[in-house]
Design a protein around this motif. Sequence first.
Motif, PDB file in Angstrom:
ATOM      1  N   ALA A 220       0.821  -1.215   0.000  1.00  0.00           N
ATOM      2  CA  ALA A 220       0.000   0.000   0.000  1.00  0.00           C
ATOM      3  C   ALA A 220       0.856   1.267   0.000  1.00  0.00           C
ATOM      4  CB  ALA A 220      -0.930  -0.009   1.216  1.00  0.00           C
ATOM      5  N   LEU A 221       1.812   1.363   0.916  1.00  0.00           N
ATOM      6  CA  LEU A 221       2.652   2.555   0.960  1.00  0.00           C
ATOM      7  C   LEU A 221       3.603   2.613  -0.230  1.00  0.00           C
ATOM      8  CD1 LEU A 221       1.668   2.459   4.016  1.00  0.00           C
ATOM      9  CD2 LEU A 221       3.715   3.813   4.468  1.00  0.00           C
ATOM     10  N   GLY A 222       3.966   1.442  -0.762  1.00  0.00           N
ATOM     11  CA  GLY A 222       4.798   1.433  -1.955  1.00  0.00           C
ATOM     12  C   GLY A 222       4.081   2.045  -3.145  1.00  0.00           C
ATOM     13  N   MET A 223       2.832   1.639  -3.364  1.00  0.00           N
ATOM     14  CA  MET A 223       2.067   2.201  -4.482  1.00  0.00           C
ATOM     15  C   MET A 223       1.819   3.692  -4.280  1.00  0.00           C
ATOM     16  SD  MET A 223       1.808  -0.135  -6.698  1.00  0.00           S
ATOM     17  CE  MET A 223       0.962   1.023  -7.781  1.00  0.00           C
ATOM     18  N   LEU A 224       1.531   4.089  -3.049  1.00  0.00           N
ATOM     19  CA  LEU A 224       1.302   5.508  -2.784  1.00  0.00           C
ATOM     20  C   LEU A 224       2.587   6.317  -2.939  1.00  0.00           C
ATOM     21  CD1 LEU A 224      -1.102   5.136   0.256  1.00  0.00           C
ATOM     22  CD2 LEU A 224      -1.682   6.193  -1.940  1.00  0.00           C
ATOM     23  N   SER A 225       3.719   5.736  -2.569  1.00  0.00           N
ATOM     24  CA  SER A 225       5.008   6.415  -2.771  1.00  0.00           C
ATOM     25  C   SER A 225       5.287   6.592  -4.255  1.00  0.00           C
ATOM     26  CB  SER A 225       6.136   5.623  -2.114  1.00  0.00           C
ATOM     27  OG  SER A 225       5.988   5.588  -0.708  1.00  0.00           O
ATOM     28  N   ALA A 226       4.991   5.556  -5.042  1.00  0.00           N
ATOM     29  CA  ALA A 226       5.174   5.659  -6.490  1.00  0.00           C
ATOM     30  C   ALA A 226       4.271   6.737  -7.073  1.00  0.00           C
ATOM     31  CB  ALA A 226       4.886   4.310  -7.141  1.00  0.00           C
ATOM     32  N   ALA A 227       3.023   6.779  -6.616  1.00  0.00           N
ATOM     33  CA  ALA A 227       2.088   7.779  -7.116  1.00  0.00           C
ATOM     34  C   ALA A 227       2.523   9.189  -6.729  1.00  0.00           C
ATOM     35  CB  ALA A 227       0.682   7.496  -6.589  1.00  0.00           C
ATOM     36  N   ALA A 228       3.016   9.342  -5.494  1.00  0.00           N
ATOM     37  CA  ALA A 228       3.503  10.652  -5.061  1.00  0.00           C
ATOM     38  C   ALA A 228       4.702  11.075  -5.904  1.00  0.00           C
ATOM     39  CB  ALA A 228       3.879  10.609  -3.580  1.00  0.00           C
ATOM     40  N   GLY A 229       5.616  10.142  -6.161  1.00  0.00           N
ATOM     41  CA  GLY A 229       6.761  10.453  -7.014  1.00  0.00           C
ATOM     42  C   GLY A 229       6.329  10.857  -8.408  1.00  0.00           C
ATOM     43  N   TYR A 230       5.340  10.153  -8.940  1.00  0.00           N
ATOM     44  CA  TYR A 230       4.834  10.463 -10.277  1.00  0.00           C
ATOM     45  C   TYR A 230       4.261  11.884 -10.317  1.00  0.00           C
ATOM     46  CZ  TYR A 230       2.042  10.179 -14.538  1.00  0.00           C
ATOM     47  OH  TYR A 230       1.501  10.430 -15.766  1.00  0.00           O
ATOM     48  N   CYS A 231       3.416  12.207  -9.334  1.00  0.00           N
ATOM     49  CA  CYS A 231       2.779  13.523  -9.316  1.00  0.00           C
ATOM     50  C   CYS A 231       3.813  14.638  -9.188  1.00  0.00           C
ATOM     51  CB  CYS A 231       1.797  13.613  -8.147  1.00  0.00           C
ATOM     52  SG  CYS A 231       0.360  12.526  -8.292  1.00  0.00           S
ATOM     53  N   LEU A 232       4.747  14.459  -8.271  1.00  0.00           N
ATOM     54  CA  LEU A 232       5.719  15.518  -8.011  1.00  0.00           C
ATOM     55  C   LEU A 232       6.714  15.680  -9.152  1.00  0.00           C
ATOM     56  CD1 LEU A 232       6.261  14.802  -4.238  1.00  0.00           C
ATOM     57  CD2 LEU A 232       5.204  16.846  -5.224  1.00  0.00           C
TER      58      LEU A 232
END
Length: 307
Positions: free
Chosen positions: A121-133
């Motif tokens: 869960a936190l891995g996918m959210l970290s990837a999504a945060a990296g993508y957005c930023l």
Amino acid sequence: MLAQAHVHTERCSVQSPIASPQRKHIAQQIAILAVRSLYAELVLYPKPGLVSLRDNGSHVDMDAACFMRSLFSLRHYFRDIALAGAAGAEFNILKNLGIAAEQRMLKATKGINTHRGAIFALGMLSAAAGYCLSRDGVLTTTTVRQALISQWGQALAAHSAPDAAQYLSHGLQAAKRYSASGAREEAALGFPSIFELALPRLQQSLREGRSLYLAQIDCFFTLMAHISDTNLYHRGGAAGIAYARDVAQNFLEQGGTADPQWLHTAENCHQEFIARRLSPGGAADMLAATCFVQLCLEEFSATRIHE
């Protein structure tokens, strides 16, 4: 790492990506927030049936020290998966990073599953945060969910489809037996339990003047009252999850932490869960993920990053 060696960089042409040194800095910030979120979940007490600094809850095979070793083993994983997300990596890249992280976790804990759900869960959210930023430098709840669904939603949906090879963990076995949805289905939908349920409750408690600690307690009981927690299914079956949901709902109906007797009520719940050997590990993972999103919003939502 796979994220550095095999990411398909041609998918990074959407808008202007962050320069490499800056991207690494942002990924490191994301990793710090992820580890802080896991630590916040660990130290929160009382969480019925779960490990904290106070006691081991319903567990005889793990304690807080075990969780701390696990946390330490994951610190580079969150950085690497945030970097992969920033580069627009395909889901298989993220999956392989998660598998490697799980192996490091199991080595650190001598085979104890402390954070398997959180790795996902936190891995996918970290990837999504990296993508957005990496795109426009601004992170919001909307952009994170859009990134999850648009970039990896189809692959996540396929990843959550029934497959005999997937049902190795206790949680996945329980999901199959009871037709329960879990973190994989949640991720494919952009984590509705986080963004539509847990995060609004956390923020509501904060707006009402309660401390972050109290808001996290309210958030945890909200998750326990609503999600299909495969850990509870594994330990207690349908009766176990029904009991947990009733307890959580009653706690919330009494006002949650706004009730002057909330601590007594929550500690009684904790002891009852221990007696029944119930452990809402899925709610714990989603609590950590919710804390992570809140920290990211505080850190990045008003920040615009330029080359």
